[in-house]
Every structure is written in structure tokens, then in C-alpha cells.
Design an enzyme around this catalytic site. Structure first.
Site, PDB file in Angstrom:
ATOM      1  N   CYS A 164       0.803  -1.231   0.000  1.00 36.32           N
ATOM      2  CA  CYS A 164       0.000   0.000   0.000  1.00 36.32           C
ATOM      3  C   CYS A 164       0.833   1.277   0.000  1.00 36.32           C
ATOM      4  O   CYS A 164       0.432   2.285  -0.572  1.00 36.32           O
ATOM      5  CB  CYS A 164      -0.983  -0.005   1.164  1.00 36.32           C
ATOM      6  SG  CYS A 164      -0.371  -0.790   2.636  1.00 36.32           S
TER       7      CYS A 164
ATOM      8  N   ARG B 178       6.913 -11.812   4.588  1.00 34.66           N
ATOM      9  CA  ARG B 178       6.452 -11.735   5.976  1.00 34.66           C
ATOM     10  C   ARG B 178       7.116 -12.850   6.753  1.00 34.66           C
ATOM     11  O   ARG B 178       7.102 -14.005   6.328  1.00 34.66           O
ATOM     12  CB  ARG B 178       4.924 -11.885   6.052  1.00 34.66           C
ATOM     13  CG  ARG B 178       4.216 -10.746   5.348  1.00 34.66           C
ATOM     14  CD  ARG B 178       2.708 -10.863   5.449  1.00 34.66           C
ATOM     15  NE  ARG B 178       2.087  -9.806   4.669  1.00 34.66           N
ATOM     16  CZ  ARG B 178       0.781  -9.682   4.485  1.00 34.66           C
ATOM     17  NH1 ARG B 178      -0.045 -10.561   5.049  1.00 34.66           N
ATOM     18  NH2 ARG B 178       0.286  -8.705   3.771  1.00 34.66           N
TER      19      ARG B 178
ATOM     20  N   GLN C  43       0.840 -11.077  -3.844  1.00 38.63           N
ATOM     21  CA  GLN C  43      -0.573 -10.763  -3.657  1.00 38.63           C
ATOM     22  C   GLN C  43      -1.160 -10.178  -4.937  1.00 38.63           C
ATOM     23  O   GLN C  43      -0.486  -9.394  -5.614  1.00 38.63           O
ATOM     24  CB  GLN C  43      -0.733  -9.700  -2.567  1.00 38.63           C
ATOM     25  CG  GLN C  43      -0.389 -10.178  -1.179  1.00 38.63           C
ATOM     26  CD  GLN C  43      -0.584  -9.053  -0.189  1.00 38.63           C
ATOM     27  OE1 GLN C  43       0.062  -8.010  -0.296  1.00 38.63           O
ATOM     28  NE2 GLN C  43      -1.462  -9.250   0.763  1.00 38.63           N
TER      29      GLN C  43
ATOM     30  N   ASP D 145      -2.904  -7.645  -5.381  1.00 40.16           N
ATOM     31  CA  ASP D 145      -3.261  -6.539  -4.504  1.00 40.16           C
ATOM     32  C   ASP D 145      -3.766  -5.345  -5.311  1.00 40.16           C
ATOM     33  O   ASP D 145      -3.401  -5.177  -6.474  1.00 40.16           O
ATOM     34  CB  ASP D 145      -2.003  -6.130  -3.733  1.00 40.16           C
ATOM     35  CG  ASP D 145      -2.343  -5.447  -2.424  1.00 40.16           C
ATOM     36  OD1 ASP D 145      -3.537  -5.320  -2.105  1.00 40.16           O
ATOM     37  OD2 ASP D 145      -1.392  -5.045  -1.732  1.00 40.16           O
TER      38      ASP D 145
ATOM     39  N   HIS E 147      -5.290  -1.037  -4.504  1.00 39.04           N
ATOM     40  CA  HIS E 147      -5.781  -0.012  -3.586  1.00 39.04           C
ATOM     41  C   HIS E 147      -6.654   0.956  -4.343  1.00 39.04           C
ATOM     42  O   HIS E 147      -6.258   1.475  -5.375  1.00 39.04           O
ATOM     43  CB  HIS E 147      -4.608   0.695  -2.909  1.00 39.04           C
ATOM     44  CG  HIS E 147      -3.856  -0.235  -2.014  1.00 39.04           C
ATOM     45  ND1 HIS E 147      -2.802  -0.989  -2.465  1.00 39.04           N
ATOM     46  CD2 HIS E 147      -4.058  -0.586  -0.718  1.00 39.04           C
ATOM     47  CE1 HIS E 147      -2.381  -1.751  -1.471  1.00 39.04           C
ATOM     48  NE2 HIS E 147      -3.116  -1.538  -0.405  1.00 39.04           N
TER      49      HIS E 147
ATOM     50  N   LYS F 216     -13.910  -4.713   7.377  1.00 39.82           N
ATOM     51  CA  LYS F 216     -13.483  -5.433   6.178  1.00 39.82           C
ATOM     52  C   LYS F 216     -14.437  -6.559   5.843  1.00 39.82           C
ATOM     53  O   LYS F 216     -15.250  -6.970   6.659  1.00 39.82           O
ATOM     54  CB  LYS F 216     -12.067  -5.975   6.367  1.00 39.82           C
ATOM     55  CG  LYS F 216     -11.932  -6.903   7.575  1.00 39.82           C
ATOM     56  CD  LYS F 216     -10.495  -7.365   7.740  1.00 39.82           C
ATOM     57  CE  LYS F 216     -10.382  -8.329   8.904  1.00 39.82           C
ATOM     58  NZ  LYS F 216      -9.068  -8.908   9.081  1.00 39.82           N
TER      59      LYS F 216
ATOM     60  N   HIS G 277      -8.174  -1.320   0.673  1.00 33.01           N
ATOM     61  CA  HIS G 277      -7.170  -2.334   0.313  1.00 33.01           C
ATOM     62  C   HIS G 277      -7.962  -3.556  -0.099  1.00 33.01           C
ATOM     63  O   HIS G 277      -8.900  -3.929   0.591  1.00 33.01           O
ATOM     64  CB  HIS G 277      -6.324  -2.788   1.507  1.00 33.01           C
ATOM     65  CG  HIS G 277      -5.706  -1.714   2.319  1.00 33.01           C
ATOM     66  ND1 HIS G 277      -4.357  -1.519   2.341  1.00 33.01           N
ATOM     67  CD2 HIS G 277      -6.234  -0.798   3.152  1.00 33.01           C
ATOM     68  CE1 HIS G 277      -4.067  -0.532   3.177  1.00 33.01           C
ATOM     69  NE2 HIS G 277      -5.188  -0.075   3.689  1.00 33.01           N
TER      70      HIS G 277
END
Length: 648
Positions: free
Chosen positions: A337, A366, A384, A386, A388, A467, A513
RNA sequence: GCCCACGUAGCUCAGUCGGCAGAGCGCGUCCUUGGUAAGGACGAGGUCAGCAGUUCAAUCCUGCUCGUGGGCUCCA
């Protein structure tokens, strides 16, 4: 008195037991299959008196059979008692703790002199069979707390005493099975004779009350079914699940592997696995472009100060990797992000530009505990899907709808079962209650507008916003979180993101996100298990293999392969000096969807003979028709028109 | 981290109650030119996870280390 059972009105004497009532109402056979009674929400022992709510007509009484879900739960719980009884006979110094029924079986936690091992199972199972064969009754007895404490103290059962002291009621119930007496809420089977198909499965260490500060107990897992056939069916299912294990298939199909010695929790993708991944990635990128996302990419390393500003350094440091460059500390990104926000924040934005949707197949690291790493499903480095979304508050609901539609379309495409949950405000949170309320409402309204089922997980939200989670189930019936859609109130604030509104003033945008498949690694792992390695044609690393009968056919086979490749198909030829059956078998084991045989007949006719992955042969077709068929097979329901992956 | 099990050829696994290390698949060479799930012969391939101990002798017994698998918030 009159009561109604299964639509039949019967007369019973005052103080009758449920068993007596059923005996009067049911046929001999139906009565024999009956192991407990249901009154309203409550399950009762057959031996217990018919409750007053039933007698005065407020509740109905219905029989519970052994093979019903409730019956199976009773059976498993009772089997846990049978096992505990057997264990105490064989290992008299063992203390008992708790032994509940669980999803597909039961367990019992013991405080044993030495931990149990699977070597102890045969003896325990033999003793259990003795107990079952004797058809000993489960006898319920209600006693005062004090009496129960005295009883268990006398037997040295300190865990039971500890449990009883915490019970609020004045009396507790005990169940006696032969000499084994257990504190238990019940209900139980009438007698141990129903335990006909039980099996001990595994041992494990488990902390007393799940707390690692407590003593570690020895847990035995087992399962029980109504009859042997059901038990065998279940054991076969477990076997099948092991057969589909993505780690096993990953090796057999040469998709990926791990080198634990040099990179634990990080994947090495082999050519075929990387091809599957690449096709999936290309598909995702195109699908995102179609849905109004823009592709971006940020750096792998960012200065530590940035992670301090975002709050990750304070809240997430233990899970991050750090390094040093020319004396400055850098963090390896665990999330994408920050870069996306930096790109957004580079220029002043007008309200007309929103929503901005930045997507990135972002590689993140991670640090996970070594004990939790598990194949592709739990890794330390992953990618990911991912994105945004930075939008105005009035755009939030529509944006959420767009994201959930993508979740729905993608999971449907792969044929996955998924469950959606809305996680609401936790105890510790930031932002105003009004903002939380607005965002939570937007999430729920979006789900309702799409008419998708969901559950509310109260207080499960992240501290920075509510979420939606999407979970899919793998072949072992485990649930994995894939999708996440998170509203974020912190980061736009911390990074001072803004846009100029119609009024010429600065306003704070909302940031969402979201990831759909979650991690490509995990998703591919689940997908491998889901399809048992037989990828859908559009994802199969090899779509067609041409198999020759003898070397006379090599040249034709190579020409055919080149033709199929020019058509955009992933085709290869097996020219090895082996018999046809051998090469067909090899292709079958590699789960290649189309096997195309070329021999003398085909040389003559100029066609190929088609065999499908399932073993079916389709007869001969021209190469053109074959290519058209395979291409049609690799089209996607919502990506009509040129979405196949082509060699160029 | 803790409990249980496991670690032998590229893969799947035998094995030795302590005495020169085994099979099948795969791989290489040769023979075979075959019709829809395994044709044949020969061959290469191992520090029996690592370290230490016991022993005349350890892949095997003991201890430690590393790694893998299953489990450790389903509550009388």
C-alpha cells in the site's frame, strides 16, 4: 397424558421416560435406531423423563437416530468416554481432563505419566472393543458441586475438580460407564454397544485449556461412525485428500519445490508451475485492466522512516525483514500500500479523477513462525493480487460492489465454494464511530445489492477499519482466507492523501485495500488440490501432447506440433523410443488434457486421433478441427475473445 | 516454542534383534518399430540428515542439533 410423537398421538403415564414414550410410538426397528431425544433445542438421554414443556404441549418430542448429525455427535462424545475408560484401565495413573466431540470425530486430553504414542493404539482400541461389546449403560447422576468435588478429589482427578469449581450451577451431572465416572453435561448414548465403528487417528500435545503456560497434555484424536461402512468411507476420503495434497502433486507434476536448507518458506517455481502462474497472472492483469484498474509497481525495499510513518514499524515489526544500505535502515515490504499511496500523492488530485484504482501483483515478505509453514499454503514470500482504491466517500459503495463482483466471478470461474464475512469494529480502533458506521454500512449494502449471503463477524475488523473476508475450502475441508476487502481510515490520514472537491477545498479520500485470490502461491496450492492436479485446459501447462507410434511418424508429429503452437496452443511431441501405451500412460499421469496419436493410419488420412484426459478416445479429426476444439475448451466464461495464452 | 511420528538413491519405500547397503519407478546405453495406462537387457547412482557417545565394529543403540509431517482457542 397425551403427547404427539412423529405425528402420532400417544398416551403416557406421568413420569415416563423418553424411551418409554418412543417405545409406545415407534416401530421396533425405528426404536432400535433411536439413541436420544430432542425436545425443542435440547437433546436428552433416552432414560430421562419426558420434560414438562412436552407434557403441556409447548414442545414436541422427536427421536434422534444414530446416523443423524446430532446422533453422530453423541456417538463421538460417548466414544471419547469409552476411550477414556479404556485408557484408565490400561494406564491407571492417567488423569482425565476433557474429551469433546469435534467436527469429524472426537478427542480426549489426558495427563499421562508418559505421553501416548500411536504404538499404544492397538491396546487401547482392543480395550474399547471390550467395553463396546459389553454394552454397558451410560448412567446419569446429578450431585451437588460439593459432592462432585469430594468424589473427584478422592480419585485424584485434579483437573475435574478445577473445572467443577468454575461451574456456576449448584448441581453437576456425572456419567458412569462401568467403573469410569466422568463429569459431563451429556447427553450420551443409552449404552456403549452403539460404539461399533471407532478408530483412533493420531496423538498430539495440547496445552491444558489451550494456554501454553499450562502443562502440556497428551491428546488422542479419534473418530466414530454409525457403522463400519461409513467409517471406511471416511477413511477413504482422508486417503483421497492425501492423494491430492498439493505438495505431493507439485513434486509429481514438476510444478515447484522447496529447498528448506537455503530458503525455508519460499517457493522455487519449476518451468511448468511457473507457466501456470504466468498464465494466471496474465489473466488477472487483463481482467483488472478491463475493470478499470491501472497497473503500478513499487520497490521491494523502502526506508525504515516510511514504515514508522505508516505504523507498520510499531505494529508489525516482528513480521518484517530489515536490511541496511549505506548506513540507512530499509524494510522489505510486507504490503504494497505504501508505494501506491506515494504514487497517488505525487500530484494534486481533482475529485473528477476519482476513483483511482492501482493494482499490483506485489511480491511481499512476511516472517512467519517456522512451525506454521505449510507447502504453498503458508509461506514467507508470496505474491498478492493486490490493489488499492482511493475514492470519495460517496463512491465507496459502488467500489465495494465492483470488488465483490470480481471476487464472485473469479471464485465461480474456478468452481470454489466460498464464504463471505463482514468484520465490524473491534474494541481497539481508530477513526470516528461515524466513519466506521458509514463504511460498515457501505460494505453490507454492497453485499445486499449483489444478493450474496454473508455472515457478520462482530468485532473482528482491523483496528484501522471494517473489512469483508472471503474464505475458500480446500480438499481437506480446511478453510483458507483468500479475499480481503478493507476500508482504511488511518493511512490516508497519516500520508495526508487528499483531493480537491467541487468546492475547491481539500478533502480526505477513502482507501480500500483489496486482494481477491489473496496470495497466488496459496491460491495455486488450493487450486491444485481442488482439481487434483488436472488443471482446466486454459491453465494446463501442456494442453496437448502428440504421441507417435513409431519413429516413422516423427516428422509429421513435429509439423503437427508446430501447427498447434502457431494456433496459440501449448503443444509438445513425445518422440521417445517407447511403445504407444507407455507414452499414453505418461501423458495421462501428467494430466495433460489432450493426447493426439499419430501412426500409419493418421499419416494416411492427415488427421490425428484424439484421446481425452479422462481416457475417452474421440476418433480422428483434422488438425484444424482439433486446434479449434482445444481453443474453444480453453475459453473463459467472462473473458470471451482472445483470452487464451498464446506462444508468440 | 511445546507434544507425537519421521529423516536410507532424483522419487516411493524395504532392510539390518550391531558385521561389505536393497527394490520399483526415473535416468543413461543398447536391442526392439510397437496402436491408446508400463517391451527387454545392461549400467550409472548412497557420508543411510548432521555431530558426539557406547562398541572390536554403528545406517541400526544413546544423547544433542538440523529438517519434515501431524497437532497445540472446538472447553464439564
Amino acid at each position: 397424558m397425551n403427547i404427539v410423537i412423529e405425528g402420532k398421538s400417544i398416551e403416557i403415564a406421568a413420569g415416563s421416560s423418553c424411551a418409554e414414550a418412543f417405545k409406545a410410538a415407534l416401530s421396533g426397528k425405528a426404536f432400535k435406531a433411536c439413541v436420544a431425544a430432542r425436545a425443542g433445542e435440547d437433546l436428552l438421554d433416552l432414560s430421562s423423563p419426558v420434560p414438562s414443556a412436552v407434557l403441556d404441549g409447548h414442545q414436541s418430542l422427536s427421536p434422534v437416530t444414530l446416523d443423524s448429525p446430532e446422533g453422530l455427535e453423541l456417538l463421538r462424545h460417548s466414544t471419547a468416554h469409552v476411550m477414556a475408560c479404556a485408557v484408565q484401565r490400561l494406564f491407571p495413573k492417567t488423569k482425565v481432563t476433557i474429551g469433546p466431540a469435534i467436527d469429524k470425530g472426537f478427542y480426549y486430553d489426558f495427563d499421562a505419566v508418559r505421553p501416548f504414542s500411536v504404538e499404544d493404539f492397538p491396546a487401547i482400541e482392543t480395550e474399547m472393543r471390550h467395553i463396546a461389546k459389553a454394552a454397558l449403560p451410560f448412567a446419569r447422576r446429578e450431585v451437588s458441586k460439593e459432592e462432585a468435588i469430594r468424589f473427584f478429589e478422592a480419585k485424584g482427578e485434579s483437573y475435574k475438580v478445577e473445572i467443577i469449581r468454575e461451574i456456576e450451577a449448584d448441581t453437576v451431572s456425572l456419567y458412569e460407564l462401568a467403573e469410569f465416572t466422568d463429569l459431563c453435561r451429556g447427553p450420551h448414548l443409552p449404552h456403549s454397544g452403539f460404539v461399533k465403528a471407532a478408530k483412533l487417528l493420531s496423538v498430539a500435545g495440547a496445552y491444558w485449556r489451550g494456554n501454553e503456560k499450562n502443562k502440556m497434555l497428551s491428546r488422542i484424536y479419534g473418530t466414530a461412525f454409525a457403522d463400519e461402512a461409513d467409517l471406511q468411507k471416511y477413511l477413504h476420503q482422508l486417503e483421497e485428500a492425501r492423494r491430492r495434497d498439493h505438495r505431493k502433486l507439485g513434486r509429481e507434476l514438476d510444478l515447484f519445490d522447496f529447498h528448506e536448507d537455503v530458503a525455508p518458506g519460499m517457493v522455487f517455481w519449476h518451468p511448468k508451475g511457473m507457466l501456470v502462474r504466468t498464465i494466471l497472472e496474465d489473466f488477472l492483469r487483463k481482467e483488472h485492466l478491463k475493470r478499470g484498474y491501472e497497473l503500478v509497481q513499487g520497490p521491494q525495499l523502502l526506508r525504515r522512516e516510511l514504515w514508522e510513518k505508516s505504523g507498520h514499524y510499531d505494529n508489525y515489526r516482528e513480521n518484517m525483514y530489515f536490511t541496511e544500505i549505506e548506513g540507512d535502515a530499509y524494510g522489505v515490504k510486507p504490503m504494497n500500500c505504501l508505494s501506491h499511496m506515494l504514487i497517488y500523492g505525487r500530484t494534486l488530485r481533482s475529485y473528477r479523477e476519482l476513483p483511482v484504482r492501482y493494482a499490483e501483483l506485489g511480491v511481499v515478505h512476511r516472517h512467519e513462525m517456522s512451525g506454521v509453514l505449510h507447502g504453498l499454503l503458508r509461506v514467507r514470500q508470496f505474491t498478492q493480487d493486490d490493489a488499492h482504491i482511493i475514492c470519495r466517500p460517496d463512491q465507496l459503495e459502488d467500489e465495494i460492489i465492483g470488488v465483490i463482483s470480481l471476487v464472485r466471478d473469479l471464485f465461480n470461474l474456478f468452481g470454489f465454494n466460498y464464504r463471505l464475512g463482514v468484520a465490524t469494529r473491534p474494541e481497539k480502533y481508530i477513526g470516528t464511530p461515524e466513519a466506521w458506521e458509514r463504511a460498515t454500512t457501505a460494505l453490507i449494502k454492497a453485499l445486499e445489492r449483489l444478493d450474496l449471503p454473508f455472515v457478520i463477524n462482530e468485532g473482528d475488523g482491523a483496528f484501522y477499519g471494517p473489512k469483508i473476508d472471503g474464505r475458500v475450502t480446500d480438499s481437506l475441508d480446511r478453510e483458507w482466507q483468500c479475499s480481503t476487502i478493507q476500508c482504511d481510515f488511518t493511512l490516508p490520514e497519516r500520508f495526508d492523501l487528499c483531493y480537491i472537491g467541487q468546492d475547491g477545498e481539500r478533502h480526505r479520500p477513502v482507501m480500500v485495500h483489496r486482494a481477491i485470490l489473496g496470495s497466488l502461491e496459496r491460491f495455486i496450492g488450493i487450486l491444485i488440490e481442488h482439481c487434483a492436479g488436472a488443471f482446466p485446459v486454459w491453465l494446463a501447462p501442456v494442453q496437448a501432447r502428440i504421441v507417435t507410434v513409431t519413429e516413422r511418424h516423427d516428422e509429421t508429429a513435429l509439423r503437427a506440433r508446430d501447427f498447434l503452437q502457431r494456433q496459440g496452443l501449448r503443444a509438445e511431441a513425445d518422440l521417445r523410443n517407447e511403445k504407444l501405451g507407455y507414452k499414453v500412460r505418461a501423458a495421462q499421469l501428467e494430466k495433460i488434457p489432450y493426447v493426439l496419436v499419430i501412426g500409419d493410419k493418421e499419416l494416411e488420412s492427415g488427421e490425428v486421433n484424439i484421446r481425452l484426459r479422462g481416457g475417452e478416445t474421440l476418433g480422428s479429426m483434422s488438425l484444424e478441427a482439433t486446434a479449434a476444439r482445444i481453443l474453444a475448451d480453453s475459453d473463459q466464461p467472462f473473458t470471451q475473445g482472445g483470452m487464451h495464452y498464446r506462444f508468440s
